[in-house]
Design a protein around this motif. Structure first.
Motif, PDB file in Angstrom:
ATOM      1  N   GLU A 159      -5.708  -6.604  28.425  1.00 12.80           N
ATOM      2  CA  GLU A 159      -6.398  -6.916  27.180  1.00 12.80           C
ATOM      3  C   GLU A 159      -6.879  -8.364  27.112  1.00 12.80           C
ATOM      4  OE1 GLU A 159      -1.923  -7.245  26.525  1.00 12.80           O
ATOM      5  OE2 GLU A 159      -3.349  -5.856  27.489  1.00 12.80           O
ATOM      6  N   ASN A 160      -6.383  -9.215  28.019  1.00 11.52           N
ATOM      7  CA  ASN A 160      -6.744 -10.633  27.979  1.00 11.52           C
ATOM      8  C   ASN A 160      -7.635 -11.103  29.115  1.00 11.52           C
ATOM      9  OD1 ASN A 160      -5.095 -11.179  25.652  1.00 11.52           O
ATOM     10  ND2 ASN A 160      -3.298 -11.104  26.990  1.00 11.52           N
ATOM     11  N   SER A 161      -7.705 -10.343  30.201  1.00 15.16           N
ATOM     12  CA  SER A 161      -8.431 -10.867  31.357  1.00 15.16           C
ATOM     13  C   SER A 161      -8.882  -9.770  32.318  1.00 15.16           C
ATOM     14  CB  SER A 161      -7.552 -11.868  32.122  1.00 15.16           C
ATOM     15  OG  SER A 161      -6.400 -11.203  32.643  1.00 15.16           O
ATOM     16  N   PHE A 162      -9.810 -10.176  33.181  1.00 11.21           N
ATOM     17  CA  PHE A 162     -10.297  -9.342  34.279  1.00 11.21           C
ATOM     18  C   PHE A 162     -10.197 -10.188  35.540  1.00 11.21           C
ATOM     19  CE2 PHE A 162     -13.940  -7.828  36.914  1.00 11.21           C
ATOM     20  CZ  PHE A 162     -13.439  -6.568  37.185  1.00 11.21           C
ATOM     21  N   GLU A 163      -9.489  -9.663  36.555  1.00 10.21           N
ATOM     22  CA  GLU A 163      -9.119 -10.486  37.707  1.00 10.21           C
ATOM     23  C   GLU A 163      -9.461  -9.799  39.020  1.00 10.21           C
ATOM     24  OE1 GLU A 163      -5.110 -12.022  35.293  1.00 10.21           O
ATOM     25  OE2 GLU A 163      -4.919 -10.832  37.137  1.00 10.21           O
ATOM     26  N   LEU A 164      -9.633 -10.631  40.049  1.00  7.13           N
ATOM     27  CA  LEU A 164      -9.805 -10.132  41.415  1.00  7.13           C
ATOM     28  C   LEU A 164      -9.031 -11.034  42.357  1.00  7.13           C
ATOM     29  CD1 LEU A 164     -11.189  -8.212  43.483  1.00  7.13           C
ATOM     30  CD2 LEU A 164     -12.974  -9.962  43.692  1.00  7.13           C
ATOM     31  N   GLY A 165      -8.214 -10.391  43.207  1.00  9.96           N
ATOM     32  CA  GLY A 165      -7.443 -11.162  44.182  1.00  9.96           C
ATOM     33  C   GLY A 165      -7.353 -10.445  45.506  1.00  9.96           C
ATOM     34  N   VAL A 166      -6.751 -11.106  46.475  1.00  6.39           N
ATOM     35  CA  VAL A 166      -6.522 -10.511  47.787  1.00  6.39           C
ATOM     36  C   VAL A 166      -5.367  -9.525  47.664  1.00  6.39           C
ATOM     37  CG1 VAL A 166      -5.866 -10.955  50.181  1.00  6.39           C
ATOM     38  CG2 VAL A 166      -7.346 -12.576  48.959  1.00  6.39           C
ATOM     39  N   ALA A 167      -5.572  -8.317  48.187  1.00  7.42           N
ATOM     40  CA  ALA A 167      -4.528  -7.292  48.107  1.00  7.42           C
ATOM     41  C   ALA A 167      -3.250  -7.761  48.798  1.00  7.42           C
ATOM     42  CB  ALA A 167      -5.024  -5.999  48.743  1.00  7.42           C
ATOM     43  N   TYR A 168      -2.121  -7.398  48.218  1.00  3.70           N
ATOM     44  CA  TYR A 168      -0.801  -7.720  48.755  1.00  3.70           C
ATOM     45  C   TYR A 168      -0.589  -9.222  48.910  1.00  3.70           C
ATOM     46  CZ  TYR A 168      -1.077  -2.765  49.837  1.00  3.70           C
ATOM     47  OH  TYR A 168      -1.245  -1.402  49.755  1.00  3.70           O
ATOM     48  N   SER A 169      -1.108  -9.994  47.951  1.00  4.75           N
ATOM     49  CA  SER A 169      -0.909 -11.446  47.993  1.00  4.75           C
ATOM     50  C   SER A 169      -0.900 -11.995  46.573  1.00  4.75           C
ATOM     51  CB  SER A 169      -2.032 -12.123  48.794  1.00  4.75           C
ATOM     52  OG  SER A 169      -3.202 -12.261  48.000  1.00  4.75           O
ATOM     53  N   ASP A 170      -0.631 -13.296  46.464  1.00  2.00           N
ATOM     54  CA  ASP A 170      -0.673 -13.973  45.174  1.00  2.00           C
ATOM     55  C   ASP A 170      -1.946 -14.796  45.011  1.00  2.00           C
ATOM     56  OD1 ASP A 170       1.826 -13.001  44.390  1.00  2.00           O
ATOM     57  OD2 ASP A 170       2.868 -14.613  45.450  1.00  2.00           O
ATOM     58  N   VAL A 171      -2.940 -14.569  45.874  1.00  2.28           N
ATOM     59  CA  VAL A 171      -4.185 -15.341  45.846  1.00  2.28           C
ATOM     60  C   VAL A 171      -5.224 -14.602  45.011  1.00  2.28           C
ATOM     61  CG1 VAL A 171      -6.062 -16.329  47.213  1.00  2.28           C
ATOM     62  CG2 VAL A 171      -3.709 -16.349  48.098  1.00  2.28           C
ATOM     63  N   PHE A 172      -5.729 -15.275  43.985  1.00  2.00           N
ATOM     64  CA  PHE A 172      -6.753 -14.706  43.120  1.00  2.00           C
ATOM     65  C   PHE A 172      -8.037 -15.518  43.255  1.00  2.00           C
ATOM     66  CE2 PHE A 172      -3.159 -12.608  41.463  1.00  2.00           C
ATOM     67  CZ  PHE A 172      -3.594 -11.515  40.719  1.00  2.00           C
ATOM     68  N   PHE A 173      -9.169 -14.798  43.298  1.00  8.59           N
ATOM     69  CA  PHE A 173     -10.471 -15.461  43.335  1.00  8.59           C
ATOM     70  C   PHE A 173     -10.934 -15.852  41.936  1.00  8.59           C
ATOM     71  CE2 PHE A 173     -10.590 -12.774  47.202  1.00  8.59           C
ATOM     72  CZ  PHE A 173     -10.640 -13.802  48.136  1.00  8.59           C
ATOM     73  N   PHE A 174     -10.654 -14.991  40.975  1.00  8.83           N
ATOM     74  CA  PHE A 174     -10.983 -15.341  39.588  1.00  8.83           C
ATOM     75  C   PHE A 174     -10.090 -14.563  38.641  1.00  8.83           C
ATOM     76  CE2 PHE A 174     -14.151 -11.923  40.530  1.00  8.83           C
ATOM     77  CZ  PHE A 174     -13.788 -10.985  39.585  1.00  8.83           C
ATOM     78  N   SER A 175      -9.931 -15.116  37.452  1.00  8.83           N
ATOM     79  CA  SER A 175      -9.259 -14.433  36.347  1.00  8.83           C
ATOM     80  C   SER A 175     -10.033 -14.816  35.093  1.00  8.83           C
ATOM     81  CB  SER A 175      -7.799 -14.858  36.238  1.00  8.83           C
ATOM     82  OG  SER A 175      -7.192 -14.215  35.129  1.00  8.83           O
ATOM     83  N   LEU A 176     -10.965 -13.969  34.701  1.00  5.62           N
ATOM     84  CA  LEU A 176     -11.880 -14.249  33.598  1.00  5.62           C
ATOM     85  C   LEU A 176     -11.291 -13.744  32.288  1.00  5.62           C
ATOM     86  CD1 LEU A 176     -15.099 -13.113  35.447  1.00  5.62           C
ATOM     87  CD2 LEU A 176     -14.473 -15.473  34.924  1.00  5.62           C
ATOM     88  N   SER A 177     -11.342 -14.577  31.277  1.00  4.59           N
ATOM     89  CA  SER A 177     -10.719 -14.215  30.002  1.00  4.59           C
ATOM     90  C   SER A 177     -11.606 -13.295  29.177  1.00  4.59           C
ATOM     91  CB  SER A 177     -10.384 -15.478  29.202  1.00  4.59           C
ATOM     92  OG  SER A 177     -11.538 -16.255  28.943  1.00  4.59           O
TER      93      SER A 177
END
Length: 257
Positions: A159-177
């Motif tokens: 409900e607060n964000s839309f995110e994209l990251g590398v699968a099976y990791s803690d690395v995110f390319f973006f987290s848009l509010s």
């Protein structure tokens, strides 16, 4: 002699009369009609496009037509009488066009599962690559795009964000509010391994229509970063295009099946 003098006097008076007083109107019963033009129009004091402007009539207004021919109509509106083009009138009340407000995006950007999404250039910026979408059972409201086992990306939406990251990791390319409102500023929070910063980004549009080889997408969300790079997101598809700060396409969706 007296008759000749009287005749010449009448002719002289007619020549001195204002043109507007000489205008005669064809017989026509009064009627209520409506303005249906491309924009607001002017009421004029004579049937001429160069005549003096008396007032501005808003498009779709109701007017009383006193007389009318093929080119000009003599009308009254808000207590003013004058002339307008006959072609701007209609007897049926037109539906006033109200432009749709750009949508406010609060969800729905996750790509649909059980599809194959092909990008060229791919997310890595290289050759054409196909990713298979599937629901990630380990993360709530998430869909993974996998190139092969353990290699790919994961979208997450709440409900607060839309995110994209590398699968099976803690690395995110973006987290848009969320919410994303056209012409507003939102945050992209970088959840990188060594940082946790907020970058202000502009929601340039939520109503763009964008055509790619994969089809035509409506109500595309366009996110603009401070360096000029742009991210294009579509409902049920996620990323459909990425542009760098020079305007070059670095990733684009070209097919879905």
């Amino acid at each position: 002699m007296k008759k000749l003098w009287l005749f010449m006097l009448i002719i002289l008076l007619m020549l001195l009369m204002p043109i507007s007083l000489l205008q005669t109107q064809p017989a026509h019963a009064e009627s209520t009609q409506f303005i249906n033009a491309e924009e607001n129009i002017f009421l004029r004091d004579a049937p001429s496009p160069s005549a003096k402007q008396l007032s501005l009539i808003e498009n779709f207004s109701k007017v009383t037509v006193l007389s009318k021919d093929r080119q000009w109509a003599y009308i009254t509106h808000n207590g003013n009488k004058g002339y307008i083009h006959s072609k701007t009138l209609t007897t049926e009340k037109p539906e006033k066009f109200e432009p749709k407000k750009p949508p406010v995006i609060t969800n729905g950007l996750l790509p649909k599962a059980n599809r194959n999404y092909t990008y060229e250039p791919s997310f890595e910026g290289g050759a054409k690559t196909t990713y298979k979408a599937s629901i990630n059972p380990d993360i709530r409201n998430s869909v993974s795009l996998m190139e092969e086992d353990f290699i790919g990306y994961t979208y997450i939406e709440n409900e607060n964000s839309f995110e994209l990251g590398v699968a099976y990791s803690d690395v995110f390319f973006f987290s848009l509010s969320y919410p994303m409102k056209e012409k507003s500023t939102i945050y992209d929070t970088d959840y990188g391994i060594e940082s946790n910063t907020k970058t202000e980004v502009v929601v340039e549009s939520t109503s763009t229509t964008l055509k790619t080889k994969a089809g035509t997408f409506k109500n595309v969300v366009v996110i603009k970063y401070p360096n000029g790079s742009k991210l294009y997101l579509a409902k049920d598809y996620g990323i459909i295009r990425v542009k760098n700060f020079e305007g070059e396409i670095t990733a684009e969706l070209v097919s879905v099946n």
